[in-house]
Design an enzyme around this catalytic site. Sequence first.
Site, short mmCIF file in Angstrom:
data_model
loop_
_atom_site.label_atom_id
_atom_site.label_comp_id
_atom_site.label_asym_id
_atom_site.label_seq_id
_atom_site.Cartn_x
_atom_site.Cartn_y
_atom_site.Cartn_z
N GLU A 303 0.97 -1.23 0.03
CA GLU A 303 0.28 -0.15 0.02
C GLU A 303 0.81 0.60 0.08
O GLU A 303 0.21 2.56 -0.54
CB GLU A 303 -1.00 0.09 1.22
CG GLU A 303 -2.41 0.85 0.87
CD GLU A 303 -3.39 0.46 2.36
OE1 GLU A 303 -4.09 -0.52 1.95
OE2 GLU A 303 -2.86 0.90 3.08
N HIS A 332 7.53 -26.94 0.77
CA HIS A 332 7.27 -28.59 -0.23
C HIS A 332 6.19 -27.46 -1.01
O HIS A 332 4.60 -28.43 -1.29
CB HIS A 332 6.26 -28.97 1.54
CG HIS A 332 7.31 -29.54 1.57
ND1 HIS A 332 7.79 -30.66 1.42
CD2 HIS A 332 7.76 -29.31 2.89
CE1 HIS A 332 8.89 -30.83 2.54
NE2 HIS A 332 8.60 -30.26 3.16
N LYS A 446 -13.16 2.53 -2.70
CA LYS A 446 -14.51 2.58 -1.46
C LYS A 446 -15.04 3.40 -2.46
O LYS A 446 -17.06 3.68 -1.67
CB LYS A 446 -13.60 3.82 -0.40
CG LYS A 446 -12.46 2.48 0.57
CD LYS A 446 -12.24 3.46 1.71
CE LYS A 446 -10.86 2.56 2.07
NZ LYS A 446 -10.57 3.36 4.13
O1 PA5 Z 1 -2.63 1.81 6.16
C1 PA5 Z 1 -4.13 2.46 5.81
O2 PA5 Z 1 -4.01 3.57 5.97
C2 PA5 Z 1 -5.29 1.58 6.20
O3 PA5 Z 1 -4.85 0.17 5.83
C3 PA5 Z 1 -6.43 1.59 7.17
O4 PA5 Z 1 -5.64 1.19 7.58
C4 PA5 Z 1 -7.33 0.59 6.73
O5 PA5 Z 1 -8.59 1.13 5.25
C5 PA5 Z 1 -8.99 1.54 7.31
O6 PA5 Z 1 -9.01 2.54 7.36
P1 PA5 Z 1 -9.45 3.08 8.83
O7 PA5 Z 1 -8.35 3.07 10.54
O8 PA5 Z 1 -9.76 4.46 8.78
O9 PA5 Z 1 -10.78 2.24 9.95
#
Ligand code: PA5
Length: 477
Positions: A303, A332, A446
């Site tokens: 990410e 394996h 989203k």
């Molecule tokens: O790294 C990130 O920002 C995302 O993976 C968030 O942690 C995830 O989308 C959850 O978001 P939130 O904490 O706003 O619910």
Amino acid sequence: MNKINDSAWKNEMKIRLDFNNMMTDFVGEHGISVEDIEKISDKIENAKKAMVEKRKNGKMDWRDLPYNQDEIVDDILSYVNEKKDKFEAFVVLGIGGSALGPIAVQQAINHPYYNELPREKRNGFPKLYVADNVDPEKLVYLFQTIDVTKCLFNVISKSGSTSETMSQFMIIKKMLDEKLGKDASEHIVCTTDKVNGNLVKIAKEEGYKTFIIPSGVGGRFSELTPVGLLAAAFCGIDIKAMLAGAAFMDEICKNDDIYKNPAFMYAILNYIGMEKGKNICVVMPYADSLKYISDWYAQLWAESLGKKYDNEGNIVNVGPTPVKALGVTDQHSQVQLYTEGPFDKMIVLMGVDKYKETIQIPESYKEIPSLGFLGGITQNQLIQTEQMATEYALMKSGKMNMTITLPEVNEFTLGQTLYMFEVATGFAGELMNINAFDQPGVEEGKNATYAFFGRPGYEEKKKELDSKPAKKDKFII
Ligand code: PA5
């Protein structure tokens, strides 16, 4: 862990990065040479400067977490102390950065069958469940497993609007209201932003105890905030030692000499590897306890570093692909590919010097040579030897690999490991000239979900979705 003030012990517990097998000296033409590293020395110097500048300017607040949370830690520990005996289970509702860290830390430190142990073997601490996905079957099955009236639910969401987490919260809140009436609020604790988002507002209005995620710390860098610390403390994990481990690694990561700085070197090797077409990065711990560190790492790496635009707005479509594997299990399954397949990946093995347990293999079947050699050795020796053997096989077939070794898996070494990967991610972002701290690609999905449901404010997106090309029957079998 009372050893965190003992500097000799801390040095003994220093995690190590061995990158010999990344180098041409060992893997030949598909490796990295010292000259390759020297060739990007300007980039490296700029990245170092950027790391210092960004930290100074408050753009890497996660780097200060090991130092600035004394009050928060005290608050967490007294809250845990007050609540732990009142609940059978602590249930995390969160996803992505709000779930992967708590899972990884719990699995690393605690017994693999923690929830199945009787309470006294959990040192009196509650069970831990993490509900991250919105798979309806899983949530129903969770309700069949726990008694919600005996659980404390930790709603974790920085934005306070994540559909997955908030939908779980809405379902559970209704159940608690119906079963417990005004006492329902005692069963909910929120971890969220101090001012922004729905969750903090709801928490205030409905009187939930709330822990704060610092505004400058993004989800995937938040394990060392109350996001991870609260769940860990509720399971008896020593959060002070975790933070001490992170602080110890922070000192190491301040070293300007890349040959003494494992985070910088890790990022540099990955960066040069990518430049050479090794875009896949497999993380393969040789310890079940570290299995979920790969999951946490995969999010952090993917990410943060998978980006369409560089810092100047040019389209670059870059990023490494993290792959999760487990030693020896995946010997394996996947190692055939890693050894003989294309030269498109690097493999990061993670090893442990001293496992928490030792188990001896009995000296039976001596007359069968293919079994007899096992007699008298330990499974510890077997797993470590298989790790060495895989490292050797990869090296022999010219496949880049490196090894991160934890002297033991404990809170202190885990804090170091998490922090090292975080700094490596930030440094890799600088080398790649991309913003490692946003996630615009996640937002698109989203927003499309909101639009499909007709959420107010997403009318334009809905129109865009309505005009997408219709699927063709001939491509559906
Ligand atoms: O790294 C990130 O920002 C995302 O993976 C968030 O942690 C995830 O989308 C959850 O978001 P939130 O904490 O706003 O619910």
